[in-house]
Design a protein around this motif. Sequence first.
Motif, PDB file in Angstrom:
ATOM      1  N   GLU A 266     -26.914  67.951  13.529  1.00 48.97           N
ATOM      2  CA  GLU A 266     -28.323  68.264  13.749  1.00 48.97           C
ATOM      3  C   GLU A 266     -28.534  69.245  14.902  1.00 48.97           C
ATOM      4  O   GLU A 266     -29.523  69.975  14.922  1.00 48.97           O
ATOM      5  CB  GLU A 266     -29.113  66.979  14.024  1.00 48.97           C
ATOM      6  CG  GLU A 266     -29.378  66.122  12.800  1.00 48.97           C
ATOM      7  CD  GLU A 266     -30.398  66.755  11.866  1.00 48.97           C
ATOM      8  OE1 GLU A 266     -31.136  67.660  12.315  1.00 48.97           O
ATOM      9  OE2 GLU A 266     -30.454  66.342  10.692  1.00 48.97           O
ATOM     10  N   ARG A 269     -29.376  72.735  13.976  1.00 49.14           N
ATOM     11  CA  ARG A 269     -30.772  72.987  13.601  1.00 49.14           C
ATOM     12  C   ARG A 269     -31.640  73.115  14.849  1.00 49.14           C
ATOM     13  O   ARG A 269     -32.515  73.975  14.930  1.00 49.14           O
ATOM     14  CB  ARG A 269     -31.281  71.854  12.704  1.00 49.14           C
ATOM     15  CG  ARG A 269     -32.550  72.230  11.941  1.00 49.14           C
ATOM     16  CD  ARG A 269     -33.274  71.021  11.351  1.00 49.14           C
ATOM     17  NE  ARG A 269     -32.427  70.068  10.701  1.00 49.14           N
ATOM     18  CZ  ARG A 269     -32.152  70.027   9.376  1.00 49.14           C
ATOM     19  NH1 ARG A 269     -32.653  70.949   8.588  1.00 49.14           N
ATOM     20  NH2 ARG A 269     -31.399  69.075   8.876  1.00 49.14           N
ATOM     21  N   HIS A 274     -30.423  76.830  12.742  1.00 44.35           N
ATOM     22  CA  HIS A 274     -29.975  76.610  11.367  1.00 44.35           C
ATOM     23  C   HIS A 274     -31.049  75.820  10.621  1.00 44.35           C
ATOM     24  O   HIS A 274     -31.402  74.712  11.012  1.00 44.35           O
ATOM     25  CB  HIS A 274     -28.663  75.808  11.342  1.00 44.35           C
ATOM     26  CG  HIS A 274     -27.476  76.578  11.806  1.00 44.35           C
ATOM     27  ND1 HIS A 274     -26.195  76.316  11.374  1.00 44.35           N
ATOM     28  CD2 HIS A 274     -27.362  77.633  12.675  1.00 44.35           C
ATOM     29  CE1 HIS A 274     -25.349  77.154  11.948  1.00 44.35           C
ATOM     30  NE2 HIS A 274     -26.039  77.958  12.752  1.00 44.35           N
ATOM     31  N   LEU A 275     -31.560  76.384   9.535  1.00 44.85           N
ATOM     32  CA  LEU A 275     -32.573  75.684   8.749  1.00 44.85           C
ATOM     33  C   LEU A 275     -31.958  74.770   7.698  1.00 44.85           C
ATOM     34  O   LEU A 275     -32.608  73.839   7.224  1.00 44.85           O
ATOM     35  CB  LEU A 275     -33.493  76.700   8.061  1.00 44.85           C
ATOM     36  CG  LEU A 275     -34.303  77.595   8.998  1.00 44.85           C
ATOM     37  CD1 LEU A 275     -35.183  78.543   8.190  1.00 44.85           C
ATOM     38  CD2 LEU A 275     -35.159  76.767   9.949  1.00 44.85           C
TER      39      LEU A 275
END
Length: 337
Positions: A266, A269, A274-275
């Motif tokens: 995570e 992100r 980072h999507l």
Amino acid sequence: MLTRARIRLDVMVDILKAAAEPSRLRILVLLSYADLTVSDLTEILNQSQPRVSRHLKLLLDADLIARYQEGSWAFFRLSDTEAAREFIDGVVARIDRTDPVTDRDLERLEGIKRRRQERAAEYFSKNAASWDQIRSLHVPDAAVEAGLKALVGDRPFQSMVDLGTGTGRLLELFSPLYRRGVGVDLSRDMLAVARANLERAEIASAQVRQGDIYAPPVERDAHDLVTIHQVLHYLEDPAAAIREAARLLRPGGRLVIADFAPHGHEFLREEHAHLRLGFADRQIAEWLAEAELDLEETRSFAPEAEAGEGLTVKLWLARDRRVAVAAEENSARREMA
């Protein structure tokens, strides 16, 4: 087999008129080494900006060069057309690099390249820590690059496009294979890095342009290889990017995607924009099918870290199916005859 383009007589006359002037010929030589701005050319040629702009306009009118915008800067490059490039390559190859005028031009060009590389190095150093953090989670880049080369093979081809080119590494990696390469990226800072890297590697057959991956500034139905390397996980709509990449391919052309397998990091992100946390084979295959591409091969590069700790890099190779469809139609006609 690579074929040579033909030029109509009247077009050839216009080309010869445009090129047959000392300053314009010097410009063609310089652009065979690097994409340059009006300011760059003014500095190298030691001529006024209006005069340089006039020469550029005549070369543009003859389709020997092209102009593209990168933010507030306008860059000039050699034409994309095969006929023009073959003509320019033939002329430039015959010019003596030890000629005093040419030698001085190239010396000044090296000064401009050095300044570009210094700016690129400064940007790269500011971001190196975050890139190194991600690299530490997956196998070394050399292993992935070896996999990419094995996937693409060693057969020469005409044209390559690298979408989200970043540092321009894939353009450098495949430069022995293509006659013309184009890298597209939205970031001017990354384009500066890519341009400096290509110049350092003395790769004159590739260029980089600023553009959106959803609407890349390159011609459609014209390229043998399109690559999307570690880009999809940043995008809101990866499927749309794949569809646009497919539109760039000529019949039978190939698309290579490199990205991460699904993971649970995570922090990528939250800290690195980072999507998407990786992609499953099934998802990529569905998007490729929607883009009318056939998935031909996948490869995985898992890190030595314990399960769940590292990032697995995936490669997907797909091909434009139009050649296969045409072959099936021809076979059906032969059977009916």
